[in-house]
Design a protein around this motif. Structure first.
Motif, PDB file in Angstrom:
ATOM      1  N   ALA A 433      -3.024  -4.780  -1.767  1.00  8.92           N
ATOM      2  CA  ALA A 433      -2.816  -5.781  -0.717  1.00  8.92           C
ATOM      3  C   ALA A 433      -1.561  -6.580  -1.037  1.00  8.92           C
ATOM      4  CB  ALA A 433      -4.021  -6.709  -0.613  1.00  8.92           C
ATOM      5  N   VAL A 434      -0.627  -6.631  -0.074  1.00 13.84           N
ATOM      6  CA  VAL A 434       0.647  -7.309  -0.306  1.00 13.84           C
ATOM      7  C   VAL A 434       0.895  -8.312   0.822  1.00 13.84           C
ATOM      8  CG1 VAL A 434       3.094  -7.000  -0.785  1.00 13.84           C
ATOM      9  CG2 VAL A 434       1.496  -5.141  -1.294  1.00 13.84           C
ATOM     10  N   ASP A 435       1.058  -9.574   0.438  1.00 14.32           N
ATOM     11  CA  ASP A 435       1.291 -10.632   1.429  1.00 14.32           C
ATOM     12  C   ASP A 435       1.944 -11.809   0.710  1.00 14.32           C
ATOM     13  OD1 ASP A 435       1.045 -12.715   3.424  1.00 14.32           O
ATOM     14  OD2 ASP A 435      -0.543 -11.527   4.345  1.00 14.32           O
ATOM     15  N   ASP A 436       2.942 -12.437   1.348  1.00 16.35           N
ATOM     16  CA  ASP A 436       3.588 -13.586   0.710  1.00 16.35           C
ATOM     17  C   ASP A 436       2.774 -14.859   0.850  1.00 16.35           C
ATOM     18  OD1 ASP A 436       3.963 -13.819   3.405  1.00 16.35           O
ATOM     19  OD2 ASP A 436       6.040 -14.525   3.275  1.00 16.35           O
ATOM     20  N   SER A 437       1.730 -14.827   1.653  1.00 14.94           N
ATOM     21  CA  SER A 437       0.831 -15.981   1.802  1.00 14.94           C
ATOM     22  C   SER A 437      -0.375 -15.788   0.895  1.00 14.94           C
ATOM     23  CB  SER A 437       0.369 -16.123   3.255  1.00 14.94           C
ATOM     24  OG  SER A 437      -0.704 -17.029   3.353  1.00 14.94           O
ATOM     25  N   ARG A 438      -0.511 -16.671  -0.079  1.00 16.72           N
ATOM     26  CA  ARG A 438      -1.624 -16.546  -1.016  1.00 16.72           C
ATOM     27  C   ARG A 438      -2.969 -16.772  -0.318  1.00 16.72           C
ATOM     28  NH1 ARG A 438      -0.011 -15.828  -6.081  1.00 16.72           N
ATOM     29  NH2 ARG A 438       2.133 -16.416  -6.650  1.00 16.72           N
ATOM     30  N   VAL A 439      -2.981 -17.584   0.732  1.00 16.18           N
ATOM     31  CA  VAL A 439      -4.225 -17.811   1.477  1.00 16.18           C
ATOM     32  C   VAL A 439      -4.672 -16.516   2.142  1.00 16.18           C
ATOM     33  CG1 VAL A 439      -5.274 -19.072   3.394  1.00 16.18           C
ATOM     34  CG2 VAL A 439      -3.700 -20.245   1.860  1.00 16.18           C
ATOM     35  N   SER A 440      -3.754 -15.830   2.835  1.00 16.01           N
ATOM     36  CA  SER A 440      -4.084 -14.558   3.485  1.00 16.01           C
ATOM     37  C   SER A 440      -4.477 -13.504   2.463  1.00 16.01           C
ATOM     38  CB  SER A 440      -2.891 -14.056   4.300  1.00 16.01           C
ATOM     39  OG  SER A 440      -2.624 -14.913   5.379  1.00 16.01           O
ATOM     40  N   LEU A 441      -3.772 -13.481   1.355  1.00 18.15           N
ATOM     41  CA  LEU A 441      -4.041 -12.497   0.313  1.00 18.15           C
ATOM     42  C   LEU A 441      -5.445 -12.676  -0.257  1.00 18.15           C
ATOM     43  CD1 LEU A 441      -2.275 -10.234  -0.839  1.00 18.15           C
ATOM     44  CD2 LEU A 441      -1.627 -11.765  -2.703  1.00 18.15           C
ATOM     45  N   GLU A 442      -5.846 -13.929  -0.452  1.00 20.48           N
ATOM     46  CA  GLU A 442      -7.177 -14.203  -0.990  1.00 20.48           C
ATOM     47  C   GLU A 442      -8.261 -13.778  -0.002  1.00 20.48           C
ATOM     48  OE1 GLU A 442     -10.354 -15.363  -3.314  1.00 20.48           O
ATOM     49  OE2 GLU A 442      -8.275 -14.864  -3.815  1.00 20.48           O
ATOM     50  N   ILE A 443      -8.009 -13.958   1.293  1.00 21.01           N
ATOM     51  CA  ILE A 443      -8.982 -13.536   2.305  1.00 21.01           C
ATOM     52  C   ILE A 443      -9.150 -12.021   2.281  1.00 21.01           C
ATOM     53  CG2 ILE A 443      -9.397 -13.394   4.796  1.00 21.01           C
ATOM     54  CD1 ILE A 443      -8.003 -16.134   5.024  1.00 21.01           C
ATOM     55  N   VAL A 444      -8.040 -11.286   2.223  1.00 22.32           N
ATOM     56  CA  VAL A 444      -8.111  -9.822   2.144  1.00 22.32           C
ATOM     57  C   VAL A 444      -8.872  -9.400   0.894  1.00 22.32           C
ATOM     58  CG1 VAL A 444      -6.775  -7.703   1.875  1.00 22.32           C
ATOM     59  CG2 VAL A 444      -5.991  -9.462   3.460  1.00 22.32           C
ATOM     60  N   ALA A 481      -2.772   0.913   1.361  1.00 19.48           N
ATOM     61  CA  ALA A 481      -1.838  -0.194   1.129  1.00 19.48           C
ATOM     62  C   ALA A 481      -1.848  -1.072   2.378  1.00 19.48           C
ATOM     63  CB  ALA A 481      -0.440   0.329   0.854  1.00 19.48           C
ATOM     64  N   LEU A 482      -2.290  -2.308   2.211  1.00 20.45           N
ATOM     65  CA  LEU A 482      -2.361  -3.271   3.315  1.00 20.45           C
ATOM     66  C   LEU A 482      -1.158  -4.198   3.183  1.00 20.45           C
ATOM     67  CD1 LEU A 482      -6.177  -4.146   3.064  1.00 20.45           C
ATOM     68  CD2 LEU A 482      -5.088  -2.160   4.118  1.00 20.45           C
ATOM     69  N   LEU A 511      -1.341   3.683   5.070  1.00 19.30           N
ATOM     70  CA  LEU A 511      -0.663   2.401   5.261  1.00 19.30           C
ATOM     71  C   LEU A 511      -1.237   1.660   6.460  1.00 19.30           C
ATOM     72  CD1 LEU A 511       2.997   3.684   4.774  1.00 19.30           C
ATOM     73  CD2 LEU A 511       1.499   2.663   3.039  1.00 19.30           C
ATOM     74  N   LEU A 512      -1.493   0.371   6.259  1.00 18.82           N
ATOM     75  CA  LEU A 512      -1.997  -0.489   7.337  1.00 18.82           C
ATOM     76  C   LEU A 512      -1.165  -1.763   7.359  1.00 18.82           C
ATOM     77  CD1 LEU A 512      -4.308  -0.853   9.469  1.00 18.82           C
ATOM     78  CD2 LEU A 512      -5.588  -2.067   7.702  1.00 18.82           C
ATOM     79  N   MET A 513      -0.517  -2.047   8.475  1.00 15.22           N
ATOM     80  CA  MET A 513       0.288  -3.261   8.618  1.00 15.22           C
ATOM     81  C   MET A 513      -0.596  -4.403   9.139  1.00 15.22           C
ATOM     82  SD  MET A 513       3.289  -4.740   8.430  1.00 15.22           S
ATOM     83  CE  MET A 513       4.571  -3.468   8.417  1.00 15.22           C
ATOM     84  N   ILE A 514      -0.574  -5.528   8.429  1.00 13.33           N
ATOM     85  CA  ILE A 514      -1.291  -6.739   8.865  1.00 13.33           C
ATOM     86  C   ILE A 514      -0.276  -7.863   8.922  1.00 13.33           C
ATOM     87  CG2 ILE A 514      -3.176  -8.343   8.379  1.00 13.33           C
ATOM     88  CD1 ILE A 514      -4.519  -6.182   6.731  1.00 13.33           C
ATOM     89  N   THR A 515       0.031  -8.345  10.109  1.00  9.68           N
ATOM     90  CA  THR A 515       1.104  -9.331  10.240  1.00  9.68           C
ATOM     91  C   THR A 515       0.846 -10.273  11.402  1.00  9.68           C
ATOM     92  OG1 THR A 515       3.497  -9.589  10.494  1.00  9.68           O
ATOM     93  CG2 THR A 515       2.470  -7.806  11.733  1.00  9.68           C
ATOM     94  N   ALA A 516       1.499 -11.439  11.350  1.00  9.62           N
ATOM     95  CA  ALA A 516       1.451 -12.385  12.465  1.00  9.62           C
ATOM     96  C   ALA A 516       2.601 -12.172  13.429  1.00  9.62           C
ATOM     97  CB  ALA A 516       1.481 -13.818  11.934  1.00  9.62           C
ATOM     98  N   LEU A 517       3.554 -11.298  13.068  1.00 13.21           N
ATOM     99  CA  LEU A 517       4.775 -11.113  13.866  1.00 13.21           C
ATOM    100  C   LEU A 517       4.570 -10.004  14.901  1.00 13.21           C
ATOM    101  CD1 LEU A 517       7.358 -11.368  10.956  1.00 13.21           C
ATOM    102  CD2 LEU A 517       6.650 -13.156  12.538  1.00 13.21           C
ATOM    103  N   ALA A 518       3.704 -10.262  15.872  1.00 16.18           N
ATOM    104  CA  ALA A 518       3.380  -9.240  16.861  1.00 16.18           C
ATOM    105  C   ALA A 518       4.588  -8.874  17.715  1.00 16.18           C
ATOM    106  CB  ALA A 518       2.245  -9.726  17.757  1.00 16.18           C
ATOM    107  N   GLN A 519       5.499  -9.845  17.950  1.00 18.47           N
ATOM    108  CA  GLN A 519       6.654  -9.568  18.810  1.00 18.47           C
ATOM    109  C   GLN A 519       7.719  -8.752  18.076  1.00 18.47           C
ATOM    110  OE1 GLN A 519       5.323 -12.614  18.480  1.00 18.47           O
ATOM    111  NE2 GLN A 519       4.449 -12.977  20.499  1.00 18.47           N
ATOM    112  N   VAL A 520       7.752  -8.813  16.745  1.00 12.69           N
ATOM    113  CA  VAL A 520       8.788  -8.127  15.958  1.00 12.69           C
ATOM    114  C   VAL A 520       8.414  -6.672  15.704  1.00 12.69           C
ATOM    115  CG1 VAL A 520       9.996  -8.103  13.741  1.00 12.69           C
ATOM    116  CG2 VAL A 520       9.513 -10.288  14.891  1.00 12.69           C
TER     117      VAL A 520
END
Length: 710
Positions: A433-444, A481-482, A511-520
């Motif tokens: 699990a890879v995320d720059d937000s530690r809060v999101s990472l802990e939830i995953v 890989a999330l 591979l599974l993409m989990i992101t808040a950037l739906a427009q990008v």
């Protein structure tokens, strides 16, 4: 009997204590035991003195002929009223009840004081003459005492008239307050109608406009109109809800509901707002959280919307977290602890006690900078209390705030619908699990750990690739890989996906993409870069697990799936929002009458009905509507309530009266912009079958047609 100053003193003590208690708003039932005993003691002593004084006055008639005129006037005219007042006083003190209403006592006391005024004028004049004569004889002394006694009676009545006038003023003040509340309710109902009616046109026509072919710029403008209208509607609803709370008319409507869907609806509404501010909106739910509960989902959603909306409003960057924790309350009840945490501006310690007040925000400048009515938290506090819970806040300036509230809800016995998701075992699979937000990472991490998967976490692409290479060397490569799209450093989640796949042992990593950037991020781009799935934050545990099971099941059976998305997952789980497309073949040829005086609203509902395949007729007021009903048959009628010439209520009553003779019944659905308590009941009492509140939404019309026509 020697009438002494004690007589007047006891009357004064008794009257003063009783008057003080009642004029303070404390009735007899609220007196303390000590106050009751003191009043009873004073009354008994005073009654004894009073009897002695009456006997002395009676004897003085023959001994002092000059007082006879005054005493006869007192006995015949004044004494009956005084006895009634004493009777009331005795009931209050010994029975803690009122013998007479305040209005009657006020009338009686006023009459007595007027009569005593006349007697006082006479006795006072005579008393002054006697004082001037200063004759030192027994008869004169006794006469002066008798006059003093009469003046003492006058003081007693004056005190009680003051008391009765105070009680009457209280009663009058209550009537005025009641009339003021009624006027306020009528004003708010009118305000609701006058604002909601044009808002129905604005939001409805904007929705129709967005269904047409628009350029990117035009669609952006239309979305701004819709968003602004929805914001105004939120303010109106806050004001109306708070008015209902103050009037004690806000009620809960407990039903079975899907807790996941309720929270999901909140985040769906707030996701775009969070993305616009570059704030990450995340949700943490316990994997064993029951889906179905019994409660009022509308009011629970309102609390979450208020708290989460505020959190996003006061957060410039970082995150907003909606978390739920559970603990058993009883065998069938569950305590739900909700937490809304943000990394925003925070609240000063000296302002924490004021944030739940009405029309209150932490700083006056806050209202100007961030907007809002200052009612959201006051409403949320009251709703939480109505649900048997409480709400609180902790905060630190510059670091953020955490709002907590707890409610206890019964667990529903309802079972979920059968899912099409394969029940694939995920235990033992290794996940990166890879995320720059530690809060999101802990939830995953918490989610996949609950499914007995092995998980490693990284906050940057550079850290993650080292972990992937180490796992490959160990002969235990990652199965999943999330990845978040945006990561710390120069490289994105898409770059990281290429690196992972470039490791020979990891070429089959899913591979599974989990992101808040739906427009990008687009589906086509992800498919081209080897991703099997795509979830937009905030994601939910059931969505993530279902996506992993679908992807792993397909991998095990050598199947090639299209990109797995939340939409695909929810449709296979047969849960979540319906998202139904309105089609002309839904109600083809159904005859519908719309009675509406506002042309914009008439155009709106006509367009919505025609999209369903209905044939629509219209009338501009209730009178025309009644005439249309006489000349044609309709499957359903949508009736506005406030119209010129004849309103919807009167029109419905006339239609129902004529239908009794014809033994018919046409379904009539009220269309109203009123949103006050009792509006629905008023419509049903007039003979209407159902009720729709403006502004209308197409799906509401769909539900109403399906309910009554099918």
């Amino acid at each position: 009997m020697n009438v002494t100053p004690n007589t007047i003193e006891h009357w004064g003590n008794l009257c003063g204590l009783t008057a003080g208690l009642l004029t303070s708003g404390r009735g007899p039932t609220q007196w303390s035991e000590q106050e009751k005993r003191e009043l009873q003691r004073l009354y008994i002593e005073m009654n004894t003195l009073d009897d002695d004084m009456e006997n002395a006055l009676a004897r003085s008639k023959s001994a002092n002929p000059s007082t006879a005129e005054y005493l006869e006037y007192h006995d015949a005219v004044i004494e009956p009223g005084v006895k009634k007042i004493k009777f009331h006083l005795e009931h209050m003190i010994f029975n803690q009840t009122d013998a007479l209403p305040a209005s009657e006592l006020f009338r009686l006391g006023s009459k007595s004081i007027a009569l005593y005024d006349k007697l006082y004028d006479k006795t006072a004049d005579a008393f002054l003459v006697l004082l001037q004569q200063r004759q030192d004889n027994y008869a004169l002394k006794k006469q002066m005492v008798l006059y003093s006694s009469l003046i003492a009676f006058l003081g007693f009545v004056a005190l009680f008239v003051f008391l009765f006038r105070s009680m009457a003023r209280t009663e009058q003040a209550e009537r005025i307050a009641s009339l003021a509340n009624q006027a306020k309710s009528e004003f708010l109902a009118n305000m609701s109608h006058e604002i909601r009616t044009p808002m129905n046109g604005v939001l409805g026509m904007t929705g129709l406009l967005l269904d047409t072919e628009l350029s990117i710029e035009q669609r952006s403008w239309a979305n701004i109109i819709r968003k602004s209208g929805e914001n105004l509607l939120e303010i109106i609803n806050d004001i109306l809800d708070f008015s209902k709370i103050e009037a004690g008319k806000l009620t809960l409507e407990p039903i079975e509901f899907d807790l996941y869907t309720t929270i999901n609806e909140v985040t769906d509404l707030l996701a775009l707002r969070a993305q616009e501010k570059n704030v990450e909106l995340v949700v943490s739910l316990p994997p064993d959280l029951p889906r179905f509960m019994v409660g009022d989902p509308t009011r629970l959603r309102q609390i979450l919307m208020n708290l989460s909306g505020n959190a996003i409003k006061f957060t410039e960057n970082g995150y907003v977290l909606i978390a739920v924790e559970i603990s058993p309350e009883t065998e069938n009840d569950l305590k739900l602890h909700f937490k809304v945490e943000d990394s925003g501006i925070g609240i000063p310690a000296d302002k924490l006690d004021h944030v739940f007040g009405k029309f209150s925000q932490a700083e006056e400048s806050t209202t100007r900078k961030f907007g809002g009515t200052g009612l959201g938290l006051a409403i949320s506090k009251k709703l939480a209390e109505m649900m048997g819970g409480a709400i609180s806040v902790t905060s630190e300036v510059g670091k953020g705030s955490v709002f907590h509230f707890e409610i206890v809800l019964p667990i529903s016995q309802r079972k979920g619908v059968e899912s099409l998701i394969p029940n694939t075992d995920l235990s033992g699979l290794r996940v990166l699990a890879v995320d720059d937000s530690r809060v999101s990472l802990e939830i995953v991490r918490q989610y996949v750990h609950a499914w007995h998967m092995r998980v490693d976490c990284a906050t940057s692409a550079e850290e993650a690739i080292k972990m992937a290479e180490a796992a490959a060397k160990e002969g235990d490569p990652y199965r999943f890989a999330l990845l978040d799209y945006r990561l710390h450093g120069k490289h994105s989640g898409k770059d990281l996906a290429h690196w992972i796949r470039s490791i020979p042992e990891s070429k089959d990593t899913l591979l599974l993409m989990i992101t808040a950037l739906a427009q990008v991020v687009t589906s086509g781009c992800l498919t081209e870069n080897g991703f099997s799935g795509f979830l937009i934050k905030p994601f939910y545990p059931d969505h993530l697990k279902a996506a992993l099971q679908l992807i792993w099941d397909a991998h095990q059976h050598g199947k090639k799936l299209p990109l797995v998305t939340r939409h695909k997952v929810t449709s296979m789980m047969q849960t979540g929002t319906r998202g139904e497309v309105i089609r002309p073949d839904m109600f083809p040829g159904k005859q519908v009458l719309v009675v509406e005086d506002m042309k914009v609203n008439l155009m709106l509902i006509t367009k919505i009905l025609e999209k369903h395949g209905c044939i629509v007729s219209s009338a501009a007021n209730g009178k025309e509507g009644v005439e249309k009903m006489r000349s044609a048959h309709y499957d359903i009628v949508f009736m506005d309530c406030q119209m010129p010439e004849m309103d919807g209520f009167e029109a419905t009553r006339m239609i129902r009266k004529e239908e009794v003779e014809k033994r018919q019944h046409t379904v009539i659905v009220a269309l109203t912009a009123d949103a006050m308590s009792g509006d629905r009941e008023k419509c049903l009492q007039a003979g209407m079958d159902d009720y729709l509140n403006k502004p209308l939404k197409p799906e509401q019309v769909t539900d109403m047609l399906r309910k009554w026509i099918n």
